[in-house]
Design a protein around this motif. Structure first.
Motif, PDB file in Angstrom:
ATOM      1  N   VAL A 179      16.919 -15.093  58.778  1.00 47.48           N
ATOM      2  CA  VAL A 179      17.341 -15.119  57.374  1.00 47.48           C
ATOM      3  C   VAL A 179      17.032 -13.771  56.738  1.00 47.48           C
ATOM      4  N   ASP A 180      17.934 -13.296  55.890  1.00 40.57           N
ATOM      5  CA  ASP A 180      17.735 -12.028  55.196  1.00 40.57           C
ATOM      6  C   ASP A 180      16.805 -12.243  54.000  1.00 40.57           C
ATOM      7  N   HIS A 181      15.520 -12.438  54.304  1.00 40.46           N
ATOM      8  CA  HIS A 181      14.547 -12.672  53.236  1.00 40.46           C
ATOM      9  C   HIS A 181      14.386 -11.445  52.341  1.00 40.46           C
ATOM     10  N   GLN A 182      14.545 -10.267  52.915  1.00 38.37           N
ATOM     11  CA  GLN A 182      14.361  -9.055  52.117  1.00 38.37           C
ATOM     12  C   GLN A 182      15.340  -9.016  50.945  1.00 38.37           C
ATOM     13  N   ASN A 183      16.604  -9.309  51.210  1.00 40.39           N
ATOM     14  CA  ASN A 183      17.587  -9.295  50.133  1.00 40.39           C
ATOM     15  C   ASN A 183      17.255 -10.346  49.079  1.00 40.39           C
ATOM     16  N   GLY A 184      16.865 -11.536  49.515  1.00 40.48           N
ATOM     17  CA  GLY A 184      16.534 -12.594  48.562  1.00 40.48           C
ATOM     18  C   GLY A 184      15.385 -12.220  47.647  1.00 40.48           C
ATOM     19  N   ILE A 185      14.338 -11.637  48.217  1.00 38.51           N
ATOM     20  CA  ILE A 185      13.187 -11.245  47.408  1.00 38.51           C
ATOM     21  C   ILE A 185      13.545 -10.118  46.452  1.00 38.51           C
ATOM     22  N   ARG A 233       6.262 -11.277  56.619  1.00 38.22           N
ATOM     23  CA  ARG A 233       6.337  -9.811  56.651  1.00 38.22           C
ATOM     24  C   ARG A 233       7.532  -9.299  55.854  1.00 38.22           C
ATOM     25  N   GLU A 234       8.697  -9.937  56.049  1.00 41.72           N
ATOM     26  CA  GLU A 234       9.908  -9.489  55.372  1.00 41.72           C
ATOM     27  C   GLU A 234       9.780  -9.641  53.856  1.00 41.72           C
ATOM     28  N   ARG A 235       9.200 -10.739  53.414  1.00 39.90           N
ATOM     29  CA  ARG A 235       9.065 -10.959  51.973  1.00 39.90           C
ATOM     30  C   ARG A 235       8.107  -9.963  51.337  1.00 39.90           C
ATOM     31  N   VAL A 236       6.976  -9.725  51.972  1.00 43.23           N
ATOM     32  CA  VAL A 236       5.995  -8.795  51.415  1.00 43.23           C
ATOM     33  C   VAL A 236       6.568  -7.384  51.364  1.00 43.23           C
ATOM     34  N   LEU A 237       7.251  -6.968  52.421  1.00 46.40           N
ATOM     35  CA  LEU A 237       7.857  -5.642  52.459  1.00 46.40           C
ATOM     36  C   LEU A 237       8.874  -5.475  51.334  1.00 46.40           C
ATOM     37  N   ALA A 238       9.760  -6.445  51.183  1.00 48.40           N
ATOM     38  CA  ALA A 238      10.779  -6.366  50.141  1.00 48.40           C
ATOM     39  C   ALA A 238      10.160  -6.446  48.749  1.00 48.40           C
ATOM     40  N   PHE A 239       9.133  -7.262  48.584  1.00 50.81           N
ATOM     41  CA  PHE A 239       8.460  -7.418  47.294  1.00 50.81           C
ATOM     42  C   PHE A 239       7.886  -6.088  46.828  1.00 50.81           C
TER      43      PHE A 239
END
Length: 336
Positions: free
Chosen positions: A159-165, A193-199
């Motif tokens: 899932v593209d969590h980075q875009n969502g965050i 990891r993806e969420r924290v990075l994007a956040f």
């Protein structure tokens, strides 16, 4: 009563025995033929001997799916979609849970390998370090990792969590929020990891200092997360908005606000990290990061079926599920 044979079914359905075999094995046939063969099988009470077939083909006709936990209603569309796709191809889906425990996961994988399943859909408890890589090297059967990565040792659907965050932080920042809390699963798993990075990137892009925001990345258990959120909301400098990244964390945030008598969105704005029936029917309805969970299940099953049926080696593939922000009624503008 004499036991019906393939020849009996073929004669009644007016098709060849090869066509009956294709229907039994879940292979494609001309429109209307499948229904005719299945009607003949039902009328003759014909039951194919799948055990004998498995001995001849060295296949079990079973696909295993190992997930982190069974108490995740948001995963239901994924399971139903994958099961539907696999059943149409002649496979039975076997569902198991690791209960977030690495040792349980190890035992499950070993048992699955002994039973000789034909393929595996797999959500590992962790994909950090060499643990998952070692597991994948030892599995030795077609596998699709679900929202996990192992240096392309297996196919994956993520899932593209980075875009969502990013979308969630941009939206909250546009409403004046700066004290934003990200609640997510540990960074030992790809989603964390993806969420924290994007956040962190989104905070910087919106001119929000890192020390203004809060990251809580160690929650899996719902009760533990609810207690952590309650403590945050009662702190001297509480967040004005929370992004509950993860499939099971929204209920923990709502439990904490209810326990403390906080109103949404007057006292706290909320963005859920995964859309759900709870997010839609709660009052007020919850703004969410959404992806098509049904499509995720369908694509994951197709990736696995393509891997099982490949006549020649395939390059490892990764499918990325796009995300979007669904704005509802759980966020409000604040004035400083």
């Amino acid at each position: 009563m004499k036991k019906a044979t393939v020849r009996d079914v073929a004669s009644k359905a007016q098709v060849s025995t090869a066509t009956v075999s294709r229907v039994v094995h879940g292979q494609r046939v001309r429109p209307g033929v499948k229904e005719r063969v299945e009607a003949a099988m039902a009328a003759l009470q014909y039951r194919p001997n799948l055990a004998a077939r498995n001995l001849r083909t060295n296949a079990s006709g079973i696909i295993a799916c190992v997930i982190r936990g069974l108490l995740m209603p948001e995963l239901s569309p994924f399971i139903r979609a994958a099961e539907s796709e696999l059943r149409a191809a002649g496979y039975t889906l076997l569902l198991a849970s690791s209960n977030e425990e690495a040792e349980t996961q190890k035992e499950l994988i070993e048992r699955i390998m002994r039973q000789g399943v034909d393929g595996l859909l797999f959500t590992a408890t962790s994909d950090e370090g060499n643990v998952l890589k070692n597991t994948m090297e030892n599995i030795g059967l077609p596998t699709v990792l679900l929202d996990r990565e192992a240096d392309f040792l297996a196919d994956s659907s993520v899932v593209d969590h980075q875009n969502g965050i990013r979308l969630a932080v941009d939206y909250l920042a546009s409403l004046g929020h700066r004290r934003i809390c990200l609640l997510t699963v540990p960074q030992s798993m790809r989603p964390g990891r993806e969420r924290v990075l994007a956040f962190n990137h989104a905070l910087a892009a919106n001119g929000i200092a890192a020390d203004e925001a809060i990251i809580q990345d160690h929650f899996l258990d719902g009760a533990q997360a609810a207690l952590g959120v309650a403590q945050l909301l009662e702190s001297a400098n509480p967040p004005t908005a929370i992004i509950s990244g993860g499939m099971t964390l929204l209920s923990s945030v709502l439990r904490a606000t209810n326990m403390l008598g906080r109103k949404i969105p007057q006292d706290l704005s909320i963005v859920a990290g995964c859309d759900s029936e709870l997010a839609e029917i709660f009052t007020p309805s919850i703004t969410t990061i959404r992806w098509d969970v049904w499509q995720w299940g369908t694509i994951s099953a197709r990736l696995l079926l393509e891997r099982i049926g490949a006549k020649a080696p395939l390059e490892k593939r990764q499918w990325i599920m796009p995300t979007e922000l669904v704005v509802r009624n759980s966020c409000m503008r604040i004035h400083r």
